[in-house]
Scaffold this motif. Sequence first.
Motif, PDB file in Angstrom:
ATOM      1  N   PHE A 166      40.053   5.596 -16.441  1.00 12.63           N
ATOM      2  CA  PHE A 166      38.585   5.602 -16.550  1.00 12.63           C
ATOM      3  C   PHE A 166      38.100   6.159 -17.872  1.00 12.63           C
ATOM      4  O   PHE A 166      38.626   7.154 -18.375  1.00 12.63           O
ATOM      5  N   PHE A 178      34.280   7.319 -18.625  1.00 10.18           N
ATOM      6  CA  PHE A 178      32.963   7.344 -18.014  1.00 10.18           C
ATOM      7  C   PHE A 178      31.877   7.348 -19.068  1.00 10.18           C
ATOM      8  O   PHE A 178      32.099   7.696 -20.224  1.00 10.18           O
ATOM      9  N   GLU A 195      45.309  18.865 -23.245  1.00  4.93           N
ATOM     10  CA  GLU A 195      45.398  19.108 -21.807  1.00  4.93           C
ATOM     11  C   GLU A 195      44.551  18.113 -21.020  1.00  4.93           C
ATOM     12  O   GLU A 195      44.930  17.684 -19.928  1.00  4.93           O
ATOM     13  N   ARG A 245      29.872  18.720 -11.987  1.00  2.00           N
ATOM     14  CA  ARG A 245      30.259  17.533 -12.742  1.00  2.00           C
ATOM     15  C   ARG A 245      31.746  17.490 -13.023  1.00  2.00           C
ATOM     16  O   ARG A 245      32.383  16.452 -12.882  1.00  2.00           O
ATOM     17  N   GLU A 246      32.313  18.612 -13.426  1.00  2.00           N
ATOM     18  CA  GLU A 246      33.740  18.531 -13.724  1.00  2.00           C
ATOM     19  C   GLU A 246      34.567  18.391 -12.454  1.00  2.00           C
ATOM     20  O   GLU A 246      35.633  17.770 -12.473  1.00  2.00           O
ATOM     21  N   ARG A 260      41.667  29.590 -16.100  1.00  2.00           N
ATOM     22  CA  ARG A 260      40.743  29.338 -17.199  1.00  2.00           C
ATOM     23  C   ARG A 260      39.295  29.501 -16.745  1.00  2.00           C
ATOM     24  O   ARG A 260      38.474  30.090 -17.436  1.00  2.00           O
ATOM     25  N   ASN A 261      39.016  28.957 -15.568  1.00  2.00           N
ATOM     26  CA  ASN A 261      37.644  29.015 -15.081  1.00  2.00           C
ATOM     27  C   ASN A 261      37.193  30.444 -14.837  1.00  2.00           C
ATOM     28  O   ASN A 261      36.032  30.778 -15.026  1.00  2.00           O
ATOM     29  N   LYS A 321      25.372  11.371 -13.252  1.00  2.00           N
ATOM     30  CA  LYS A 321      24.168  12.136 -13.555  1.00  2.00           C
ATOM     31  C   LYS A 321      24.110  12.380 -15.062  1.00  2.00           C
ATOM     32  O   LYS A 321      25.053  12.859 -15.670  1.00  2.00           O
ATOM     33  N   VAL A 322      22.993  12.021 -15.664  1.00  2.00           N
ATOM     34  CA  VAL A 322      22.844  12.275 -17.094  1.00  2.00           C
ATOM     35  C   VAL A 322      21.893  13.456 -17.230  1.00  2.00           C
ATOM     36  O   VAL A 322      20.858  13.488 -16.584  1.00  2.00           O
ATOM     37  N   LEU A 348      34.411  14.890 -11.800  1.00  2.00           N
ATOM     38  CA  LEU A 348      35.285  14.194 -12.745  1.00  2.00           C
ATOM     39  C   LEU A 348      36.738  14.234 -12.284  1.00  2.00           C
ATOM     40  O   LEU A 348      37.443  13.223 -12.277  1.00  2.00           O
ATOM     41  N   PHE A 369      45.930  15.598 -18.253  1.00  2.00           N
ATOM     42  CA  PHE A 369      45.495  15.938 -16.894  1.00  2.00           C
ATOM     43  C   PHE A 369      45.972  14.955 -15.824  1.00  2.00           C
ATOM     44  O   PHE A 369      46.577  15.345 -14.831  1.00  2.00           O
ATOM     45  N   VAL A 370      45.712  13.672 -16.060  1.00  2.00           N
ATOM     46  CA  VAL A 370      46.078  12.672 -15.060  1.00  2.00           C
ATOM     47  C   VAL A 370      47.594  12.667 -14.841  1.00  2.00           C
ATOM     48  O   VAL A 370      48.080  12.643 -13.710  1.00  2.00           O
ATOM     49  N   ILE A 407      29.245  12.425 -11.691  1.00  2.00           N
ATOM     50  CA  ILE A 407      29.566  11.900 -13.010  1.00  2.00           C
ATOM     51  C   ILE A 407      28.450  11.105 -13.661  1.00  2.00           C
ATOM     52  O   ILE A 407      28.222  11.201 -14.861  1.00  2.00           O
ATOM     53  N   ARG A 434      35.835  31.976 -17.891  1.00  2.00           N
ATOM     54  CA  ARG A 434      34.797  31.209 -18.523  1.00  2.00           C
ATOM     55  C   ARG A 434      33.527  32.029 -18.611  1.00  2.00           C
ATOM     56  O   ARG A 434      32.817  31.996 -19.592  1.00  2.00           O
ATOM     57  N   ALA A 480      28.942   9.135 -19.025  1.00  2.00           N
ATOM     58  CA  ALA A 480      28.205  10.348 -19.357  1.00  2.00           C
ATOM     59  C   ALA A 480      29.070  11.593 -19.497  1.00  2.00           C
ATOM     60  O   ALA A 480      28.884  12.396 -20.392  1.00  2.00           O
ATOM     61  N   TYR A 481      30.002  11.765 -18.631  1.00  2.00           N
ATOM     62  CA  TYR A 481      30.674  13.056 -18.586  1.00  2.00           C
ATOM     63  C   TYR A 481      32.152  12.803 -18.401  1.00  2.00           C
ATOM     64  O   TYR A 481      32.586  12.238 -17.424  1.00  2.00           O
ATOM     65  N   ASN A 482      32.933  13.218 -19.349  1.00  2.00           N
ATOM     66  CA  ASN A 482      34.312  12.778 -19.360  1.00  2.00           C
ATOM     67  C   ASN A 482      35.390  13.840 -19.342  1.00  2.00           C
ATOM     68  O   ASN A 482      36.457  13.620 -18.814  1.00  2.00           O
ATOM     69  N   LEU A 483      35.104  14.991 -19.975  1.00  2.00           N
ATOM     70  CA  LEU A 483      36.196  15.936 -20.182  1.00  2.00           C
ATOM     71  C   LEU A 483      36.007  17.218 -19.383  1.00  2.00           C
ATOM     72  O   LEU A 483      34.887  17.623 -19.088  1.00  2.00           O
ATOM     73  N   ILE A 484      37.122  17.816 -19.040  1.00  2.00           N
ATOM     74  CA  ILE A 484      37.092  19.093 -18.330  1.00  2.00           C
ATOM     75  C   ILE A 484      36.959  20.202 -19.379  1.00  2.00           C
ATOM     76  O   ILE A 484      37.813  20.339 -20.249  1.00  2.00           O
ATOM     77  N   PRO A 485      35.873  20.949 -19.310  1.00  2.00           N
ATOM     78  CA  PRO A 485      35.526  21.865 -20.395  1.00  2.00           C
ATOM     79  C   PRO A 485      36.557  22.953 -20.673  1.00  2.00           C
ATOM     80  O   PRO A 485      36.692  23.390 -21.812  1.00  2.00           O
ATOM     81  N   VAL A 486      37.287  23.389 -19.641  1.00  2.00           N
ATOM     82  CA  VAL A 486      38.210  24.502 -19.875  1.00  2.00           C
ATOM     83  C   VAL A 486      39.562  24.038 -20.406  1.00  2.00           C
ATOM     84  O   VAL A 486      40.430  24.856 -20.672  1.00  2.00           O
ATOM     85  N   LEU A 487      39.728  22.720 -20.546  1.00  2.00           N
ATOM     86  CA  LEU A 487      41.007  22.230 -21.059  1.00  2.00           C
ATOM     87  C   LEU A 487      40.863  21.758 -22.497  1.00  2.00           C
ATOM     88  O   LEU A 487      39.811  21.259 -22.902  1.00  2.00           O
ATOM     89  N   ARG A 497      42.919   9.617 -22.669  1.00  2.00           N
ATOM     90  CA  ARG A 497      43.324   9.963 -21.311  1.00  2.00           C
ATOM     91  C   ARG A 497      43.422   8.713 -20.424  1.00  2.00           C
ATOM     92  O   ARG A 497      44.312   8.581 -19.590  1.00  2.00           O
ATOM     93  N   LEU A 523      39.073  11.130 -11.321  1.00  2.00           N
ATOM     94  CA  LEU A 523      40.330  10.813 -11.995  1.00  2.00           C
ATOM     95  C   LEU A 523      41.494  10.735 -11.013  1.00  2.00           C
ATOM     96  O   LEU A 523      42.607  10.399 -11.405  1.00  2.00           O
TER      97      LEU A 523
END
Lengths: 410, 230
Positions: free
Chosen positions: B89, B91, B104, A299-300, A13-14, A408-409, A303, B108-109, A406, A17, B93-100, B156, A307
């Motif tokens: 978790f 979070f 998905e 960031r991902e 997928r990446n 980081k805003v 993430l 993920f977990v 994570i 992108r 600010a940033y939570n999801l994986i953009p390509v999923l 999730r 997780l």
Amino acid sequence: MNTLRVLAMLAWRNLWRNHRRTFIMLAAISVGVWAMIFMTALTQGMVNDMIEDGISALPGHVQVHHPDYRDDPNITNLIPIPDSELSARLEAAGFDRWATRIKVPAVITSERDSRGVMLLGIDPSREQGLTFIDESDLDGRFLESIEDGGIVIGRELADTLETEVGKRVVVMSQNPDNDIADRGFRIVGLFGADMPQYEEGFAFVGKQTLQRLLGVGDFVSEAVVMGDDYRDVTADYERLQALFDDSVVVQPWTELDTYLGTMLEVMDGFVLIWVIVIFLALSFGLVNTLVMAVFERVREIGLMLALGMRPSSILGQIIVESMLLLVIGLAIGNVLAWASIEPLKGGIDISIVAEGMEMMGAAAVLYPQLRMEDVVLANVVVLVLGFLASLSPAWRASRYQPVEAITKVD
Amino acid sequence: MSAVRCIDLCKTYRQGDEDIKALDHLSIEIDNGGFVCLSSPSGGGKTTLLNAIGGLDKPDSGEIWIDEQRIDILSKGELAELRLRKIGFVFQAYNLIPVLTARENVEFVMQVQGVAASERREKALAVLDEVGLAGLEDRRPSEMSGGQQQRVAVARAVVSRPTLILADEPTANLDSKTSDGLMDLFAELNENHSTTFVIATHDQRVMAHIPRLVKMLDGRIVDDIQQTAA
Ligand SMILES: Nc1ncnc2c1ncn2[C@@H]1O[C@H](COP(=O)(O)OP(=O)(O)OP(=O)(O)O)[C@@H](O)[C@H]1O
Ligand SMILES: [Mg+2]
């Protein structure tokens, strides 16, 4: 197993992108691989041509001589084993293509001029597929037996001597007692060869005819064996070596023509260098692409680590991504290379640029050679080095601190 | 038995010439099946505390115990394993994986855990339904609103039934109705599966819902209130 599936999916997928970046990278890899294979095929074609021509002048992949023959190819340095015995051994050893010959320097004289040549006394029935003589490119006929009374010379030599098929020439050489041995021969055939110097430098007569002329009884100058592949003569060499003691020397062509032998090695080295140089150019793009991709995804990646994905899996993900890119690029590059070489199999006419190259032993038609080894080499180099090049960005990604990534805003 | 025990945690950040005490000798104990709300003005140290409990960040000093296991001394790999198996978790600010896609992301977990595909899919769809995202499971994060993304993150966090859920502002970006729905979901999980919850929030409505309210200021606990259920 499961993890690998996740990694592969994420990597895939990446990859899509950033279409543009991926396409550019794929194009670069494909063209690079194409260039590796294509240029290698051309080089190999050229080398192959030079070597085959060179070998055809000998001719024979592995040869047996009197120990002094190479330094002084005269009639006293004959193999000290009778030809009948020699032939019987070669036959018994099961070699496919072999021949024994008398090979001495001689002078050929026509009524107009004379020239020095290498005179070969041969058994025509054994020389099939051994000499450079192409029977379809022959005026008159070839020799018919070891007792043939005719002589076959090259067209170029016939021109120089201003003679032709049907005319007589005198052949003069020395016998073992250092007396002149001479005799008239009728020219029965004129051969053409790729190399002008072959047409000038070689003449063929029946083996027994020449033995009688020189008074050497049943002895010859050389015994030769022709294998299937000039790159792979060790087996024949060893088999032949085992047939003789050290009253003779057994040598592969690489020793008989050290220039050609060295060239083969140099060219194989050159191919590797060429492949690596192209790869290095590619690797800058590859590493750069990966570094950017990794940087954009701080960031991902953080993430995923947060997780509970292991750092090693992150490492794996980036490497899988890089490998996907390489494998797709390789596939396209291989197809391109094949598609561009296949139509050229019939030969590329390089006579315009080849004028000066004939003296180097290259012919005017270049036959690209797509060798499996070279294709494998190019692919392996790209994969292995590509893997190594992607280690650093991948390692960097796996060292990310999840919390920094994570919290980081933007 | 306590689900989380923090002893004398300190964490100092340097900002320019100033030292900021994000955690200042903070100790807290949370029972198994506890439901705790952390509240503070912005910068009070909530996220820092949640990250420390989740093993995402190491305190400068102090001890953190989860299920009677000291975690501030674990290696990165061991912490990853702990988060994967025990902690859910959400979070800030940033939570999801953009390509999923949404589904998905929820899977993920479980996927990293090695749960079979069919089971994963079933659970993910059920949870997405619960958070009100039925029909959006094939959208990518970029095709969802902030509130929808937040709900995917919640889905999730809860889907693999972790024993501890750490949620940082889970209701930010949500309207009051969805926010209430989410809190009900939390409460239900807390009650039926005795999942321990630690939630950081500014949201008065959320605070009102939660049995135990811990108020923080400048990295310290200033108030710890047992509320009777609303
Ligand atoms: N990585 C960092 N570098 C420097 N300072 C930081 C860092 N992370 C947090 N801080 C500081 O530590 C203090 C506590 O931050 P924290 O994010 O824990 O607060 P918070 O209660 O979550 O705030 P908010 O309600 O705004 O989310 C703040 O003063 C913040 O500026
Ligand atoms: Mg916060």
